[in-house]
Structure formats: structure tokens, C-alpha cells
Design an enzyme around this catalytic site. Structure first.
Site, PDB file in Angstrom:
ATOM      1  N   ARG A   1       0.831  -1.196   0.000  1.00 13.58           N
ATOM      2  CA  ARG A   1       0.000   0.000   0.000  1.00 13.58           C
ATOM      3  C   ARG A   1       0.871   1.254   0.000  1.00 13.58           C
ATOM      4  NH1 ARG A   1      -3.794  -1.662   5.190  1.00 13.58           N
ATOM      5  NH2 ARG A   1      -4.457  -3.707   4.413  1.00 13.58           N
TER       6      ARG A   1
ATOM      7  N   ASP B   1       0.168   5.384   0.993  1.00 18.23           N
ATOM      8  CA  ASP B   1      -0.829   6.193   1.677  1.00 18.23           C
ATOM      9  C   ASP B   1      -1.362   7.307   0.787  1.00 18.23           C
ATOM     10  OD1 ASP B   1      -0.527   4.726   4.049  1.00 18.23           O
ATOM     11  OD2 ASP B   1       1.177   5.955   4.672  1.00 18.23           O
TER      12      ASP B   1
ATOM     13  N   TYR C   1      12.514   3.704  -1.815  1.00 18.29           N
ATOM     14  CA  TYR C   1      11.754   4.949  -1.720  1.00 18.29           C
ATOM     15  C   TYR C   1      12.699   6.145  -1.794  1.00 18.29           C
ATOM     16  CZ  TYR C   1       7.277   2.854  -0.250  1.00 18.29           C
ATOM     17  OH  TYR C   1       6.095   2.148  -0.194  1.00 18.29           O
TER      18      TYR C   1
ATOM     19  N   ARG D   1       8.339   8.069   6.237  1.00 22.61           N
ATOM     20  CA  ARG D   1       7.992   9.445   6.594  1.00 22.61           C
ATOM     21  C   ARG D   1       8.351   9.760   8.041  1.00 22.61           C
ATOM     22  NH1 ARG D   1       1.888   9.529   5.086  1.00 22.61           N
ATOM     23  NH2 ARG D   1       2.009  11.636   5.982  1.00 22.61           N
TER      24      ARG D   1
END
Length: 253
Positions: free
Chosen positions: A51, A53, A111, A205
């Protein structure tokens, strides 16, 4: 006979409620399943590598689905890109072995998180980075990145609601660097890069938010290491905004 299709998907997550299908609100999964159902005239269930966000972007999300069709993958790719009018692009479409699974067979993910580090905000492109006015000390931030490289318990950087039973992950690479991306960014962009076996909910994050505290000298690398070891989310920094985060690619064996 059903065939297994693999997609590599690029998307702008700004106007979506994340990857996962929801009863209300547009999602990447929902848009893809709707488009595939229309093109292939059958109900399609698509599974992503994981997933993302709400507000998070992707350059190389991977997904798979099974469909009863002999359509050529290139024709299907062109059809999807023609049908989908939102900020989603199919970069690749291929037929894989029936056992291929986008999530379970993924070995690592990468990422990137982008920060605009200058006094003035950005008129164009603000939806893709976090603007910080005060200068960041990248050397201090990279000292912290050394602490998270390897196998660790990342409980301190996990938000509640993670579906995982274990918070232990292996980080293969983590680092912070500045670069000149050309106009309109010049030399004001900072990127945090991380590659790992997997990620917890909001893990990247939360790491970025904690790194920024060190970069702004609100904390030091030693404190960062203590936060990592404490396994306590309340000690870590704030969650960095979703808009600066990009799923760069998913790697398979």
C-alpha cells in the site's frame, strides 16, 4: 484459461486516497480495477506490492492480476493508458508465470523522499516535496542513516495500524544528498533514499521527520540512535508530509 499479468505503474497520488480500494474516495487500485473490468469485460481483482498512503506517489509500483483473455500485453497497456483519464500511467505490462505474486515475491523496495531546502517556497511542483526554510546539516543526517542500515527493530518509526506482526526490517541502504535537478530547483533539492526488505506503516515518513530534527540541530545523531533503540514512536519526530514520498521501484529475485 486465465493468465497472470504484471503491471508497473506510475502515479501522482495527490488526489487519491492511497493505493488500497475504499468504499468512498478514488484510489489507485479502484481506478485500475474499473478500467480493467471495462476493457476485459470481466471482474478483475488486482494486487499491489504494497500500500501507499494518501498523497504518496509512485514511479514503479508493481501489481498483478489474473484474467481470462488472450489480449496481447502491449495492447492491454495501450488500452489502459487510453482509458484511464486520471494521473495513472502503465509503464509496463507483461504476462508472468501463474504463481507470480507482486507482494509476496518482492525482495526489496526503494523509496525517495524529496525536500526543498531554501527560504522561498516553490510556485510549480510544490505537490512533490516538503519545503523547509532553514538549512539542513546533511552530514549529521547521514550519520543517523548509518544507524538504521542493517537489521533493526523499527518500532519507533511505526505508526499505529500497521498490519505487520513484526517490526523488524533490514535496511540495505539509506542516505541523504543534495543535487541540482535544474530549473526551477537549482541546487535546493535534498533527497533521502532508502532501500529495505519491507516497510512499516509510515516508516519512511517517520524516519524523515526524525532525520530533519537532527538536520535542523534540534537533536543530534546520538539522540537519533537512542530513539531507534527505544522502540517508542512517541520519542521520534513528526511524520513528514506524504507529498514528498515516492515509491521508486520494487525488486524481485
Amino acid at each position: 484459461m486465465k493468465r497472470c499479468f504484471k503491471l508497473i505503474v506510475e502515479y501522482d497520488g495527490t488526489l487519491f486516497f492511497g493505493w488500497q480500494r475504499q468504499p468512498k474516495g478514488a484510489t489507485i487500485q479502484g481506478e485500475l480495477e474499473s478500467a480493467l473490468g471495462h476493457i476485459l469485460n470481466q471482474k478483475i481483482s488486482i494486487r499491489g506490492s504494497g500500500r501507499t498512503d494518501a498523497g504518496v506517489h509512485a514511479l514503479g509500483q508493481v501489481a498483478h492480476f489474473h484474467a481470462q483473455t488472450q489480449m496481447d500485453p502491449l495492447v492491454l497497456k495501450k488500452g489502459l493508458n487510453s482509458f484511464i483519464k486520471s494521473a495513472i500511467v502503465i509503464r509496463e505490462c507483461s504476462v508472468e508465470e501463474d504463481t507470480f505474486h507482486a507482494q509476496y515475491q518482492a525482495r526489496s523496495k526503494e523509496y525517495n523522499y524529496y525536500i526543498l531546502n531554501r527560504p522561498d517556497p516553490l510556485a510549480i511542483g510544490d505537490a512533490y516535496l516538503w519545503h523547509l526554510k532553514k538549512p539542513l546539516d546533511l552530514a549529521l543526517m547521514n550519520q543517523c542513516c548509518d544507524f538504521i542500515t542493517g537489521v533493526h527493530d523499527f518500532k519507533s518509526f511505526e505508526n499505529t495500524g500497521s498490519p505487520r506482526t513484526s517490526s523488524i526490517r533490514e535496511v540495505f541502504f539509506a542516505g541523504v544528498e543534495s543535487f541540482d535537478a535544474g530549473a526551477p530547483f537549482k541546487k535546493d533539492l535534498v533527497v533521502f533514499k532508502i532501500s529495505a526488505s519491507g516497510f512499516l506503516k509510515n516508516m519512511v515518513r517517520n524516519i524523515v521527520g526524525t532525520l530533519v530534527d537532527v538536520g535542523l540541530k534540534k537533536n543530534d545523531p546520538k539522540k537519533f540512535e537512542e530513539i531507534l533503540m527505544a522502540r517508542d514512536r512517541k520519542l521520534a519526530g513528526k511524520t513528514a508530509p506524504a507529498k514528498g514520498l515516492f515509491l521508486k521501484q520494487v525488486n524481485y529475485s
